[in-house]
Motif scaffolding. Sequence first.
Motif, short mmCIF file in Angstrom:
data_model
loop_
_atom_site.label_atom_id
_atom_site.label_comp_id
_atom_site.label_asym_id
_atom_site.label_seq_id
_atom_site.Cartn_x
_atom_site.Cartn_y
_atom_site.Cartn_z
N ALA A 1 99.69 54.60 96.16
CA ALA A 1 99.57 55.62 97.21
C ALA A 1 99.78 57.02 96.64
O ALA A 1 99.07 57.96 97.00
N THR A 2 100.73 57.14 95.72
CA THR A 2 100.99 58.44 95.10
C THR A 2 99.80 58.88 94.25
O THR A 2 99.36 60.04 94.31
N GLU A 3 99.26 57.97 93.46
CA GLU A 3 98.11 58.29 92.61
C GLU A 3 96.89 58.68 93.43
O GLU A 3 96.10 59.53 93.02
N GLN A 4 96.73 58.07 94.60
CA GLN A 4 95.57 58.36 95.45
C GLN A 4 95.57 59.80 95.94
O GLN A 4 94.53 60.37 96.22
N ARG A 5 96.76 60.41 96.02
CA ARG A 5 96.88 61.78 96.52
C ARG A 5 96.69 62.85 95.45
O ARG A 5 96.63 64.04 95.75
N VAL A 6 96.59 62.44 94.18
CA VAL A 6 96.47 63.40 93.08
C VAL A 6 95.07 64.00 93.07
O VAL A 6 94.07 63.27 93.11
N SER A 7 95.01 65.31 93.00
CA SER A 7 93.71 66.00 92.94
C SER A 7 93.01 65.69 91.63
O SER A 7 93.65 65.44 90.61
N GLY A 8 91.70 65.73 91.68
CA GLY A 8 90.90 65.48 90.49
C GLY A 8 90.21 66.74 90.01
O GLY A 8 90.49 67.84 90.47
N GLU A 9 89.26 66.55 89.11
CA GLU A 9 88.50 67.67 88.56
C GLU A 9 87.38 68.08 89.52
O GLU A 9 86.93 67.28 90.32
N THR A 10 86.94 69.32 89.38
CA THR A 10 85.74 69.76 90.08
C THR A 10 84.55 69.22 89.32
O THR A 10 84.44 69.42 88.11
N VAL A 11 83.69 68.48 90.02
CA VAL A 11 82.53 67.87 89.37
C VAL A 11 81.30 68.02 90.25
O VAL A 11 81.39 68.12 91.47
N GLY A 12 80.15 68.03 89.61
CA GLY A 12 78.88 68.01 90.34
C GLY A 12 78.49 66.56 90.61
O GLY A 12 78.69 65.70 89.75
N ILE A 13 78.00 66.30 91.79
CA ILE A 13 77.55 64.95 92.12
C ILE A 13 76.10 65.01 92.61
O ILE A 13 75.67 66.01 93.20
N GLN A 14 75.38 63.94 92.35
CA GLN A 14 74.01 63.80 92.82
C GLN A 14 73.91 62.46 93.52
O GLN A 14 74.48 61.47 93.06
N TYR A 15 73.17 62.43 94.62
CA TYR A 15 72.97 61.16 95.32
C TYR A 15 71.66 61.20 96.08
O TYR A 15 71.13 62.26 96.41
N GLU A 16 71.13 60.00 96.32
CA GLU A 16 69.89 59.86 97.07
C GLU A 16 70.23 59.37 98.47
O GLU A 16 70.91 58.38 98.65
N SER A 17 69.74 60.08 99.48
CA SER A 17 69.98 59.68 100.86
C SER A 17 69.01 58.57 101.26
O SER A 17 68.06 58.24 100.54
N ALA A 18 69.24 57.97 102.42
CA ALA A 18 68.43 56.84 102.90
C ALA A 18 66.95 57.21 103.02
O ALA A 18 66.09 56.33 102.90
N ASP A 19 66.67 58.48 103.25
CA ASP A 19 65.27 58.89 103.38
C ASP A 19 64.59 59.19 102.03
O ASP A 19 63.47 59.66 101.98
N GLY A 20 65.29 58.90 100.93
CA GLY A 20 64.72 59.06 99.60
C GLY A 20 64.86 60.46 99.01
O GLY A 20 64.36 60.73 97.94
N GLU A 21 65.56 61.34 99.70
CA GLU A 21 65.73 62.71 99.22
C GLU A 21 66.99 62.81 98.35
O GLU A 21 68.03 62.25 98.68
N TRP A 22 66.86 63.52 97.23
CA TRP A 22 68.00 63.72 96.34
C TRP A 22 68.78 64.97 96.74
O TRP A 22 68.20 65.97 97.13
N HIS A 23 70.11 64.88 96.61
CA HIS A 23 71.01 65.98 96.97
C HIS A 23 71.94 66.25 95.81
O HIS A 23 72.32 65.33 95.08
#
Length: 81
Positions: free
Chosen positions: A41-63
């Motif tokens: 639970a303690t580890e889950q609350r630790v902030s992480g790095e700022t990162v860029g993410i890419q993902y494809e939505s259900a309609d096939g569009e990349w974000h």
Amino acid sequence: MTKIVYKIVKHEDGWAYRARGTFSETFPTHEAAVEAAKHAATEQRVSGETVGIQYESADGEWHEEVDPGTDRPETEVEDSA
């Protein structure tokens, strides 16, 4: 804000914690399971790095988005034993 509850439960031949429907490994004692849940639970609350993410939505569009790593959930360990 999301909340994750780590519940201490009897599991197999020992104790475990369950979070979001998933069980941890089995621990030989109740106390060991409680300590492991508190650590998780303690580890889950630790902030992480700022990162860029890419993902494809259900309609096939990349974000593309930037995740600042600061959107951490609230956590709680629930022990009814």
